[in-house]
Write an enzyme that holds these catalytic residues in place. Structure first.
Site, short mmCIF file in Angstrom:
data_model
loop_
_atom_site.label_atom_id
_atom_site.label_comp_id
_atom_site.label_asym_id
_atom_site.label_seq_id
_atom_site.Cartn_x
_atom_site.Cartn_y
_atom_site.Cartn_z
N GLU A 19 1.84 -6.90 -8.42
CA GLU A 19 1.48 -6.13 -7.22
C GLU A 19 2.49 -6.34 -6.10
O GLU A 19 2.82 -5.39 -5.38
CB GLU A 19 0.07 -6.53 -6.75
CG GLU A 19 -1.05 -6.00 -7.62
CD GLU A 19 -1.21 -6.76 -8.92
OE1 GLU A 19 -1.81 -6.21 -9.87
OE2 GLU A 19 -0.72 -7.91 -9.01
N HIS B 243 -13.53 -7.48 -9.57
CA HIS B 243 -13.37 -6.03 -9.66
C HIS B 243 -14.36 -5.29 -8.76
O HIS B 243 -14.68 -4.13 -9.01
CB HIS B 243 -13.56 -5.54 -11.10
CG HIS B 243 -12.56 -6.09 -12.06
ND1 HIS B 243 -12.67 -7.35 -12.59
CD2 HIS B 243 -11.42 -5.56 -12.58
CE1 HIS B 243 -11.65 -7.57 -13.41
NE2 HIS B 243 -10.88 -6.50 -13.42
#
Length: 325
Positions: free
Chosen positions: A60, A130
């Site tokens: 990321e 998540h």
């Protein structure tokens, strides 16, 4: 008009932007031939080629660093972070580079053409890695915008406006609604204004404020409140940064009460900033303390997701407490 779910509307916006401007490119983990984990970027690589829609390594920090470089040299990158929970390795790049380059360089170079897309929130039994809602972390960063849609029509119009805005934008998509939210969406090119709240329903007794998937929750609570004679004004904030102070304060001055609902934990959530601003500006109009119905101050729990969520029942009980104050 065409019937689309939230995913299809996002895909339509990306197709529209990439067709209109050849400098727009989409990249992230598995966004190419696979179409991303939720299929939001399906068929983009087939339509526009591997040079404009491509996979990145699983890093990321690298995705956003690469996007910063592209944006500063005139490209229009739309970078996807697969889940907002995974955005934190890129936090330094976003905070210290994306948001600050224009200021740091005196306007000589900027990341203003960068849009970062990421799904956020719970409701899909994704567990604590998540399901988080990290919008408040990024609301503390001057130099960028934060946008959150609640339905397909908003998603397309706000995403197109974000891609074309002259500021870096974090575009957060409520994954719970990806396939659940369906509605009529113009097939043509259109934009919706950033930084402007949406008045969903007018009322006179209390203002209910939320964003993303939680707007549906406060609408359900408002319907329950109507049955006991409470008239609720329902507002979707849409943009967290900048947020529409004028619309919210105008509503609170009319109703005299405010309830803010968000999925993120209570402590340090963006409801705190809203409440502080509203009490400063609307203190003499308030008939009761500002209420916050939020997630719990715990890591997101898989086994107790339903207990964690600030649902319509918790919101309805808070409405009654506020009205009875």
């Amino acid at each position: 008009m065409a019937q689309m779910n939230l995913l299809q509307a996002i895909n339509s916006a990306l197709v529209t932007a990439m067709t209109e401007d050849e400098k727009v490119m989409v990249f992230g983990e598995d966004v190419g031939h696979f179409g991303g984990v939720f299929r939001a970027t399906s068929n983009l690589q087939q339509k526009f080629g591997k040079g404009r829609c491509f996979n990145t390594p699983l890093t990321e920090q690298g995705i956003i660093g690469f996007a910063n470089g592209l944006a500063s040299h005139g490209s229009v990158p739309v970078a996807e972070i697969q889940f907002s929970d995974y955005i934190f390795p890129a936090f330094d790049q976003i905070v210290n580079e994306t948001a600050k380059w224009r200021y740091r360089s005196g306007g000589q170079f900027t990341c203003g053409t960068l849009t970062i897309r990421t799904p956020y929130g719970g409701g899909i039994a994704g567990g604590h890695y998540h399901s988080q809602s990290p919008e408040a972390f990024f609301a503390h960063i001057p130099g960028m915008k934060i946008v959150i849609p609640r339905n397909p029509k908003q998603a397309k119009g706000l995403l197109l406006a974000s891609i074309r805005d002259d500021n870096p934008v974090l575009f957060m998509e409520p994954k719970k609604l990806y396939r659940a939210a369906v509605g009529d969406v113009p097939e043509t090119d259109y934009e919706l204004p950033l930084g402007k709240a949406d008045l969903v329903k007018e009322g006179t007794d209390i203002t209910l404020l939320a964003w993303g998937a939680q707007v549906e929750i406060i609408e359900k609570a408002a319907a329950m409140a109507e049955e006991i004679g409470v008239s609720c004004e329902v507002i979707d904030l849409q943009s967290i940064l900048p947020w529409d102070v004028e619309t919210i304060c105008e509503s609170v001055c009319k109703t005299g009460r405010l309830l803010i609902n968000h999925e993120a934990p209570l402590t340090g959530g963006f409801a705190s900033e809203i409440a502080a601003t509203v009490q400063e500006r609307c203190f003499l109009y308030l008939e009761s303390p500002i209420a916050r119905v939020c997630g719990l101050d715990t890591p997101y729990p898989l086994a107790h997701e339903k207990e964690y969520m600030p649902d319509h029942l918790k919101t309805f009980e808070a409405i009654k407490r506020t009205m009875d104050y």
